[in-house]
Design a protein around this motif. Sequence first.
Motif, mmCIF file in Angstrom:
data_model
loop_
_atom_site.group_PDB
_atom_site.id
_atom_site.type_symbol
_atom_site.label_atom_id
_atom_site.label_comp_id
_atom_site.label_asym_id
_atom_site.label_seq_id
_atom_site.Cartn_x
_atom_site.Cartn_y
_atom_site.Cartn_z
ATOM 1 N N GLY A 40 0.797 -1.222 0.000
ATOM 2 C CA GLY A 40 0.000 0.000 0.000
ATOM 3 C C GLY A 40 0.827 1.268 0.000
ATOM 4 O O GLY A 40 0.274 2.370 -0.109
ATOM 5 N N GLU A 41 2.142 1.136 0.097
ATOM 6 C CA GLU A 41 3.033 2.305 0.049
ATOM 7 C C GLU A 41 2.963 2.949 -1.338
ATOM 8 O O GLU A 41 2.840 2.256 -2.353
ATOM 9 C CB GLU A 41 4.463 1.866 0.350
ATOM 10 C CG GLU A 41 5.505 2.970 0.271
ATOM 11 C CD GLU A 41 6.914 2.451 0.515
ATOM 12 O OE1 GLU A 41 7.864 3.099 0.030
ATOM 13 O OE2 GLU A 41 7.078 1.404 1.174
ATOM 14 N N THR A 42 3.036 4.274 -1.388
ATOM 15 C CA THR A 42 3.024 4.998 -2.660
ATOM 16 C C THR A 42 4.192 5.981 -2.712
ATOM 17 O O THR A 42 4.751 6.364 -1.680
ATOM 18 C CB THR A 42 1.714 5.776 -2.864
ATOM 19 O OG1 THR A 42 1.586 6.769 -1.835
ATOM 20 C CG2 THR A 42 0.515 4.849 -2.833
ATOM 21 N N PHE A 43 4.538 6.367 -3.925
ATOM 22 C CA PHE A 43 5.570 7.395 -4.122
ATOM 23 C C PHE A 43 5.207 8.189 -5.362
ATOM 24 O O PHE A 43 4.748 7.626 -6.361
ATOM 25 C CB PHE A 43 6.952 6.765 -4.315
ATOM 26 C CG PHE A 43 8.033 7.777 -4.563
ATOM 27 C CD1 PHE A 43 8.607 8.472 -3.508
ATOM 28 C CD2 PHE A 43 8.462 8.064 -5.850
ATOM 29 C CE1 PHE A 43 9.596 9.429 -3.727
ATOM 30 C CE2 PHE A 43 9.446 9.013 -6.078
ATOM 31 C CZ PHE A 43 10.016 9.700 -5.014
ATOM 32 N N ARG A 44 5.382 9.515 -5.325
ATOM 33 C CA ARG A 44 5.065 10.360 -6.467
ATOM 34 C C ARG A 44 6.091 11.484 -6.581
ATOM 35 O O ARG A 44 6.627 11.961 -5.585
ATOM 36 C CB ARG A 44 3.654 10.929 -6.369
ATOM 37 C CG ARG A 44 3.340 11.597 -5.043
ATOM 38 C CD ARG A 44 1.908 12.072 -4.965
ATOM 39 N NE ARG A 44 1.596 12.518 -3.607
ATOM 40 C CZ ARG A 44 0.713 13.461 -3.321
ATOM 41 N NH1 ARG A 44 0.058 14.073 -4.300
ATOM 42 N NH2 ARG A 44 0.465 13.800 -2.085
ATOM 43 N N CYS A 45 6.338 11.892 -7.812
ATOM 44 C CA CYS A 45 7.267 12.981 -8.091
ATOM 45 C C CYS A 45 7.016 13.465 -9.512
ATOM 46 O O CYS A 45 6.184 12.913 -10.237
ATOM 47 C CB CYS A 45 8.718 12.511 -7.924
ATOM 48 S SG CYS A 45 9.228 11.226 -9.099
ATOM 49 N N PHE A 46 7.736 14.511 -9.921
ATOM 50 C CA PHE A 46 7.698 14.916 -11.320
ATOM 51 C C PHE A 46 9.027 15.556 -11.702
ATOM 52 O O PHE A 46 9.799 15.985 -10.851
ATOM 53 C CB PHE A 46 6.511 15.854 -11.613
ATOM 54 C CG PHE A 46 6.631 17.239 -11.019
ATOM 55 C CD1 PHE A 46 7.356 18.235 -11.672
ATOM 56 C CD2 PHE A 46 5.987 17.563 -9.837
ATOM 57 C CE1 PHE A 46 7.446 19.506 -11.141
ATOM 58 C CE2 PHE A 46 6.067 18.834 -9.303
ATOM 59 C CZ PHE A 46 6.807 19.814 -9.952
ATOM 60 N N TRP A 47 9.277 15.584 -13.016
ATOM 61 C CA TRP A 47 10.469 16.227 -13.569
ATOM 62 C C TRP A 47 10.035 17.425 -14.403
ATOM 63 O O TRP A 47 9.093 17.332 -15.191
ATOM 64 C CB TRP A 47 11.258 15.257 -14.457
ATOM 65 C CG TRP A 47 11.872 14.132 -13.695
ATOM 66 C CD1 TRP A 47 13.149 14.044 -13.220
ATOM 67 C CD2 TRP A 47 11.234 12.899 -13.336
ATOM 68 N NE1 TRP A 47 13.339 12.849 -12.577
ATOM 69 C CE2 TRP A 47 12.182 12.127 -12.627
ATOM 70 C CE3 TRP A 47 9.952 12.382 -13.520
ATOM 71 C CZ2 TRP A 47 11.889 10.865 -12.122
ATOM 72 C CZ3 TRP A 47 9.657 11.132 -13.017
ATOM 73 C CH2 TRP A 47 10.624 10.383 -12.326
ATOM 74 N N GLN A 48 10.730 18.523 -14.235
ATOM 75 C CA GLN A 48 10.421 19.746 -14.967
ATOM 76 C C GLN A 48 11.249 19.792 -16.241
ATOM 77 O O GLN A 48 12.475 19.742 -16.198
ATOM 78 C CB GLN A 48 10.734 20.976 -14.110
ATOM 79 C CG GLN A 48 10.308 22.293 -14.734
ATOM 80 C CD GLN A 48 8.796 22.467 -14.738
ATOM 81 O OE1 GLN A 48 8.141 22.287 -13.719
ATOM 82 N NE2 GLN A 48 8.249 22.819 -15.886
ATOM 83 N N HIS A 49 10.588 19.885 -17.391
ATOM 84 C CA HIS A 49 11.280 19.959 -18.680
ATOM 85 C C HIS A 49 11.607 21.409 -19.018
ATOM 86 O O HIS A 49 10.967 22.348 -18.522
ATOM 87 C CB HIS A 49 10.409 19.371 -19.787
ATOM 88 C CG HIS A 49 10.220 17.891 -19.693
ATOM 89 N ND1 HIS A 49 10.500 17.036 -20.739
ATOM 90 C CD2 HIS A 49 9.772 17.089 -18.677
ATOM 91 C CE1 HIS A 49 10.220 15.795 -20.379
ATOM 92 N NE2 HIS A 49 9.791 15.810 -19.130
#
Length: 343
Positions: A72-81
């Motif tokens: 049930g663990e989650t991870f989120r992120c994003f990369w800026q172009h």
Amino acid sequence: MDLSKVVLPTFILEPRSFLDKLSDSFYHADIISEAVVQDDPFNRMKLIVKWYLSGFYKKPKGLKKPFNPILGETFRCFWQHGNGSRTYYIAEQVSHHPPVSAFFISNRHDGFSLSCSILAKSKFYGNSTSAILEGIAQLTLLPRGENYSLSMPYAHCKGILMGTLSMELGGKVTIECENTGYKTELEFKLKPFLGGVEYTNLVTGKLKLGKQTLATINGHWDQGISIKDSRTGEETLLFAANEMRPKRLKRYTVQLDAQSPNESERLWTHVIAAIRRDDQVGATEEKTALEEAQRTATKERKATCTDWIPALFQQDLVTGQVSCVKIFSTMVLIAVFSQPVAL
């Protein structure tokens, strides 16, 4: 023996979750953006291969293993172009035994997405161990309507009991697009027993259309890789790690106090802090507490005949693949947080 059920000592752990580790393949997601706008399918495949190879050279110092994610663990992120677009990443641990991690990538502005579910296996052989990732990633170039299937090499660690401790990649992988008929076959080669430095981290391959080989690939995945056009004989540099490092996209995560309790950084925060201050006793105690809580929750579900239901992904009962659901609201949550933390 299978190491997935073995409790590992904290001194060999990298202070982050495997869900976080899987995101290392997307620090050069802008290469996929380049592939989307290429009209020549041969050049699109070349760029997809370049991006694929860019996902391996980034690694921690020494030989470290990330945490096994909690169910049930989650991870989120994003990369800026550089063009202002963002590539979003979200992952969830959808099964504990067997350990299955699912993740989804999306950049609607640049026109691509990727989904994958991975079954992680580990084998111990005495003086060496292999980490095997079973699963096929599906990369879609949305404006082209093209789907690329990608498999993964295994990681092989040697010198555990004696000799020099080292990690290599091994195995044969494929990158295939059924829509165009193009296919790339790569082989990551383990260093032979009597081989020198020049035999370390070798990768070779062929870019094919049907049965015809259009180009050959050769080099070192942690240094440089060249591609040679079989039709013209021209050889060019496809990938160079030293040139790629300064071009990595900046990655952002949600601030720790804005994360939910089951998100990786918040979930493992006390273990991470203990490892970083070299408190192995404290790290072990914190890690044990998380693992005991997971065992207790598993026993309670068994006692009540309750199945675990992932929050963000669901399994396709026909193909066996895990797909992402409820993704739009999750991406909005990432976008609305102000002042994300740069890593």
